[in-house]
Design a protein around this motif. Structure first.
Motif, PDB file in Angstrom:
ATOM      1  N   ALA A 188       0.476  -1.523  -0.181  1.00 43.22           N
ATOM      2  CA  ALA A 188       0.032   0.054  -0.143  1.00 43.22           C
ATOM      3  C   ALA A 188       0.885   1.441   0.134  1.00 43.22           C
ATOM      4  N   ASP A 189       0.671   2.103  -0.784  1.00 41.87           N
ATOM      5  CA  ASP A 189       1.124   3.375  -0.768  1.00 41.87           C
ATOM      6  C   ASP A 189       0.293   4.524  -1.089  1.00 41.87           C
ATOM      7  N   GLY A 190       0.901   5.481  -1.284  1.00 34.17           N
ATOM      8  CA  GLY A 190       0.198   6.958  -1.949  1.00 34.17           C
ATOM      9  C   GLY A 190       0.991   7.590  -2.887  1.00 34.17           C
ATOM     10  N   ALA A 191       0.930   8.492  -3.021  1.00 31.73           N
ATOM     11  CA  ALA A 191       1.793   9.803  -4.081  1.00 31.73           C
ATOM     12  C   ALA A 191       2.678   9.508  -3.842  1.00 31.73           C
ATOM     13  N   GLY A 192       3.648   9.629  -5.187  1.00 30.71           N
ATOM     14  CA  GLY A 192       5.039   9.538  -5.555  1.00 30.71           C
ATOM     15  C   GLY A 192       5.975   8.251  -5.298  1.00 30.71           C
ATOM     16  N   LEU A 193       4.949   7.176  -4.942  1.00 30.69           N
ATOM     17  CA  LEU A 193       4.884   5.948  -4.977  1.00 30.69           C
ATOM     18  C   LEU A 193       6.588   4.942  -4.218  1.00 30.69           C
ATOM     19  N   ALA A 194       6.960   6.034  -3.469  1.00 35.62           N
ATOM     20  CA  ALA A 194       8.519   6.116  -3.447  1.00 35.62           C
ATOM     21  C   ALA A 194       8.456   4.766  -2.088  1.00 35.62           C
ATOM     22  N   PHE A 195       7.312   4.147  -1.313  1.00 29.69           N
ATOM     23  CA  PHE A 195       7.336   3.197  -0.219  1.00 29.69           C
ATOM     24  C   PHE A 195       8.019   1.657  -1.267  1.00 29.69           C
ATOM     25  N   ALA A 196       6.959   2.240  -2.479  1.00 29.92           N
ATOM     26  CA  ALA A 196       6.076   0.717  -3.363  1.00 29.92           C
ATOM     27  C   ALA A 196       7.191   0.731  -4.567  1.00 29.92           C
ATOM     28  N   ARG A 197       8.205   1.358  -4.460  1.00 29.06           N
ATOM     29  CA  ARG A 197       9.179   1.594  -5.695  1.00 29.06           C
ATOM     30  C   ARG A 197      10.313   0.290  -5.275  1.00 29.06           C
ATOM     31  N   ARG A 198      10.854   0.708  -3.603  1.00 27.05           N
ATOM     32  CA  ARG A 198      11.174   0.285  -2.448  1.00 27.05           C
ATOM     33  C   ARG A 198      10.839  -0.930  -2.118  1.00 27.05           C
ATOM     34  N   GLN A 199      10.064  -1.127  -2.405  1.00 25.41           N
ATOM     35  CA  GLN A 199       9.774  -3.039  -2.031  1.00 25.41           C
ATOM     36  C   GLN A 199       9.686  -3.574  -3.381  1.00 25.41           C
ATOM     37  N   VAL A 200       9.522  -3.416  -4.635  1.00 22.07           N
ATOM     38  CA  VAL A 200       9.165  -3.963  -5.495  1.00 22.07           C
ATOM     39  C   VAL A 200      10.981  -4.170  -6.126  1.00 22.07           C
ATOM     40  N   ALA A 201      11.921  -3.578  -5.591  1.00 21.31           N
ATOM     41  CA  ALA A 201      13.141  -3.483  -5.627  1.00 21.31           C
ATOM     42  C   ALA A 201      13.813  -4.065  -5.141  1.00 21.31           C
ATOM     43  N   THR A 202      13.698  -3.971  -3.426  1.00 20.96           N
ATOM     44  CA  THR A 202      14.031  -5.512  -2.367  1.00 20.96           C
ATOM     45  C   THR A 202      13.178  -6.574  -2.584  1.00 20.96           C
ATOM     46  N   VAL A 203      12.106  -6.791  -3.146  1.00 20.21           N
ATOM     47  CA  VAL A 203      11.337  -8.238  -3.966  1.00 20.21           C
ATOM     48  C   VAL A 203      12.894  -9.182  -5.630  1.00 20.21           C
ATOM     49  N   ARG A 204      12.748  -7.781  -6.508  1.00 18.52           N
ATOM     50  CA  ARG A 204      13.325  -8.578  -6.895  1.00 18.52           C
ATOM     51  C   ARG A 204      15.157  -8.293  -6.740  1.00 18.52           C
ATOM     52  N   GLU A 205      15.200  -8.106  -5.677  1.00 16.81           N
ATOM     53  CA  GLU A 205      16.298  -8.390  -5.302  1.00 16.81           C
ATOM     54  C   GLU A 205      17.103  -9.677  -5.152  1.00 16.81           C
ATOM     55  N   VAL A 206      16.089 -10.508  -4.963  1.00 16.38           N
ATOM     56  CA  VAL A 206      15.852 -11.985  -4.670  1.00 16.38           C
ATOM     57  C   VAL A 206      14.947 -12.760  -5.232  1.00 16.38           C
ATOM     58  N   LEU A 207      14.221 -12.295  -5.638  1.00 15.32           N
ATOM     59  CA  LEU A 207      13.154 -13.282  -7.273  1.00 15.32           C
ATOM     60  C   LEU A 207      13.601 -12.352  -8.210  1.00 15.32           C
ATOM     61  N   GLU A 208      14.404 -12.999  -9.595  1.00 13.44           N
ATOM     62  CA  GLU A 208      14.260 -12.402 -10.654  1.00 13.44           C
ATOM     63  C   GLU A 208      12.930 -11.678 -10.970  1.00 13.44           C
TER      64      GLU A 208
END
Length: 288
Positions: A188-208
């Motif tokens: 869950a995130d709002g304007a700018g999606l700073a948290f969501a972008r970081r979460q996607v980067a975090t997940v992709r660090e583990v699962l390609e």
């Protein structure tokens, strides 16, 4: 006025460990019931039709689950965060014979849900009480490399705790996954999606292999909402993508490939040393 009415008709309530109140309420907007925690709608359940997924992000998760393995094939699933057990009920209804484990911090929440929103008697579902990260690390060895579906949907009130958003957490969780299994994360995130972008980067660090499902305006960062992150160690079948787009809810967007690269550009994966909880939405968001 509708919200005031259903508060008077609540089925039951429980005080959670942090002092907040969880309540089971008849929905004012559709059939079924809602689990409300401290004013935040957490889950929707239709006891007469467990395939009725009312919340948008849950319906998007259901669309992914429908594509796993062969239609109707039982799954081995682990759910981090119970809510009102909406997704476990969906898996049981659409994949009879599935083996499911649910990890939930709050015993009073589980007792409330089981009392007022009972599960089918034949459901093969075990609930383990404790912190999602700590319990995941102690799940039976037989689950290692054997889980088809791992759902991360953990909220304390309206926020995901920081320690459940890190590379280290997802590494611990990913050891459970079969080679072609799928991880689903509600972000869950709002304007700018700073948290969501970081979460996607975090997940992709583990699962390609990662795709993101969301309503169009949410994915553009124009309003607060939920994004569903779908990840796997194996390539996601190409035929999934148009099917997920068609499945909705509409307007729907499926971000993949170069779009994911652009989405996470400049975002640093979260670690145990620098992670933050998800942003807290304004209370007015839930005034429907």
């Amino acid at each position: 006025m509708a919200r005031a009415r259903i508060e008077n008709d609540e089925l039951g309530r429980a005080r959670l460990g942090d002092g907040t109140i969880a309540r089971v309420l008849p929905s004012a907007y559709t059939s079924g019931y809602e689990l409300d925690v401290d004013g935040t709608p957490q889950s929707h359940v239709d006891l007469d039709d467990p395939t009725h997924l009312h919340f948008e992000y849950v319906a998007r998760m259901g669309a992914v689950i429908d594509l796993l393995r062969m239609p109707g094939q039982p799954l081995t699933a682990v759910h981090l965060g119970a809510g009102a057990l909406t997704i476990p009920r969906y898996v049981e209804a659409t994949r009879p014979g599935s083996r499911q484990q649910v990890v939930e911090l709050e015993q009073p929440l589980i007792d409330l849900v089981r009392t007022h929103l009972p599960l089918p008697r034949n459901a093969s579902l075990r609930v383990r009480i404790g912190d999602a990260r700590a319990v995941t690390a102690k799940l039976p060895a037989g689950l290692t490399g054997a889980v088809d579906l791992l759902v991360c949907d953990v909220y304390a009130g309206a926020q995901t705790p920081a320690h459940l958003t890190t590379v280290e957490f997802y590494q611990d969780a990913a050891r459970l996954l079969a080679p072609d299994a799928v991880l689903l994360v509600n972000v869950a995130d709002g304007a700018g999606l700073a948290f969501a972008r970081r979460q996607v980067a975090t997940v992709r660090e583990v699962l390609e292999h990662v795709v993101v499902l969301a309503e169009v305006q949410v994915l553009k960062g124009r309003r607060f909402g939920n994004l569903v992150v779908v990840a796997s160690a194996s390539p996601l079948p190409v035929e999934w993508l148009p099917r997920l787009m068609a499945a909705g809810p509409h307007p729907a967007k499926v971000a993949q490939g170069a779009e994911i690269d652009e989405f996470i550009r400049g975002a640093r994966p979260a670690t145990d040393g620098d992670a933050t909880a998800s942003p807290k939405p304004l209370p007015s968001l839930f005034d429907r």
